[in-house]
Enzyme design. Structure first.
Site, PDB file in Angstrom:
ATOM      1  CG  ASP A 111      -1.908   1.050   1.318  1.00 18.10           C
ATOM      2  OD1 ASP A 111      -2.193   1.669   0.296  1.00 18.10           O
ATOM      3  OD2 ASP A 111      -2.403   1.333   2.417  1.00 18.10           O
ATOM      4  CB  THR A 115       4.939  -3.066   5.769  1.00 20.62           C
ATOM      5  OG1 THR A 115       3.759  -2.471   6.299  1.00 20.62           O
ATOM      6  CG2 THR A 115       5.237  -4.368   6.464  1.00 20.62           C
TER       7      THR A 115
HETATM    8  P1  IMP Z   1       1.867  -0.516   3.813  1.00 21.91           P
HETATM    9  O1  IMP Z   1       2.898  -0.599   4.894  1.00 21.91           O
HETATM   10  O2  IMP Z   1       1.131   0.810   3.830  1.00 21.91           O
HETATM   11  O3  IMP Z   1       2.415  -0.824   2.436  1.00 21.91           O
HETATM   12  O4  IMP Z   1       0.757  -1.573   4.149  1.00 21.91           O
HETATM   13  C1  IMP Z   1       1.015  -2.926   4.053  1.00 21.91           C
HETATM   14  C2  IMP Z   1       0.175  -3.755   4.977  1.00 21.91           C
HETATM   15  O5  IMP Z   1      -1.045  -3.105   5.327  1.00 21.91           O
HETATM   16  C3  IMP Z   1      -0.230  -5.020   4.258  1.00 21.91           C
HETATM   17  O6  IMP Z   1       0.698  -6.050   4.525  1.00 21.91           O
HETATM   18  C4  IMP Z   1      -1.587  -5.328   4.831  1.00 21.91           C
HETATM   19  O7  IMP Z   1      -1.475  -6.075   6.006  1.00 21.91           O
HETATM   20  C5  IMP Z   1      -2.143  -3.973   5.168  1.00 21.91           C
HETATM   21  N1  IMP Z   1      -3.002  -3.457   4.062  1.00 21.91           N
HETATM   22  C6  IMP Z   1      -2.696  -2.534   3.139  1.00 21.91           C
HETATM   23  N2  IMP Z   1      -3.728  -2.311   2.290  1.00 21.91           N
HETATM   24  C7  IMP Z   1      -4.703  -3.150   2.684  1.00 21.91           C
HETATM   25  C8  IMP Z   1      -6.033  -3.424   2.181  1.00 21.91           C
HETATM   26  O8  IMP Z   1      -6.530  -2.849   1.201  1.00 21.91           O
HETATM   27  N3  IMP Z   1      -6.724  -4.380   2.857  1.00 21.91           N
HETATM   28  C9  IMP Z   1      -6.242  -5.056   3.934  1.00 21.91           C
HETATM   29  N4  IMP Z   1      -5.013  -4.832   4.435  1.00 21.91           N
HETATM   30  C10 IMP Z   1      -4.252  -3.887   3.810  1.00 21.91           C
END
Ligand code: IMP
Length: 184
Positions: A111, A115
């Protein structure tokens, strides 16, 4: 398609089917084939990010025709919200030796990239031989860190997604298809 499968509701939020199971299976086959070919003669270490990538990892890894190792770590950045908290909680297993390994991180969805950015920096400190990412879904419009996903299942819009391992407030993970939040 079975009409009952078109929508799914969690906590009064309506989700609409977005990627059917058959399409997921087909794409994962292609990724498994590609990874097996790219790492031919190597012994990669697959690092599964729990919990969201459980189904993606188990389907993908059973298609990998390589002598490989599998490790898991748990990471949390969403809590019960539909937006990334910006903080990454990592249960980093200190007993995994990343040094000199060909590592492939298996992630459910990229997203903001917070992470993966955190993990990639952390693992890079151990000097792996190589480090790549396999992610089932990528929301390119949201990515703040220019994370390179070598093995990507599908590009998706910024909508909130559930199913096939992805949850909303710990619900919906068990769904075989992928759903996106319907317009309210
Ligand atoms: P980031 O760190 O913003 O890239 O988010 C990554 C983590 O957030 C993923 O491994 C998911 O666990 C959670 N996540 C991000 N987008 C979604 C979504 O649309 N639905 C459910 N979980 C999400």
């Amino acid at each position: 398609m079975d009409e009952n499968k078109s929508f799914y509701e969690i906590n009064n939020k309506k989700f609409k089917i977005f990627i059917p199971a058959e399409k997921i299976t087909q794409r994962i086959k292609e990724l498994g084939f590609q990874i097996s070919k790219d790492y031919s003669g190597k012994k990669p270490l697959f690092l599964i990010i729990l919990k969201g990538s459980i189904f993606f990892a188990s389907d993908l890894l059973r298609l990998i025709e390589l002598d490989c190792r599998i490790e898991t770590i748990s990471v949390k950045s969403y809590g019960n919200e539909m937006k990334s908290s910006g903080n990454v909680e990592v249960g980093m297993a200190s007993n995994i030796d990343f040094t000199g390994q060909d590592i492939i991180i298996i992630e459910d969805i990229v997203d903001t990239g917070t992470t993966l950015n955190y993990l990639i920096n952390k693992i890079s400190e151990y000097r792996p031989a190589s480090l790549e990412v396999a992610a089932l879904l990528v929301k390119p419009e949201q990515n703040k860190y220019d994370i390179k996903v070598k093995y990507m299942g599908f590009e998706v819009p910024p909508a909130f997604i559930i199913g096939y391992g992805l949850d909303y407030a710990e619900k919906g993970r068990q769904l075989p298809d992928i759903y996106a939040l319907a317009d309210e």
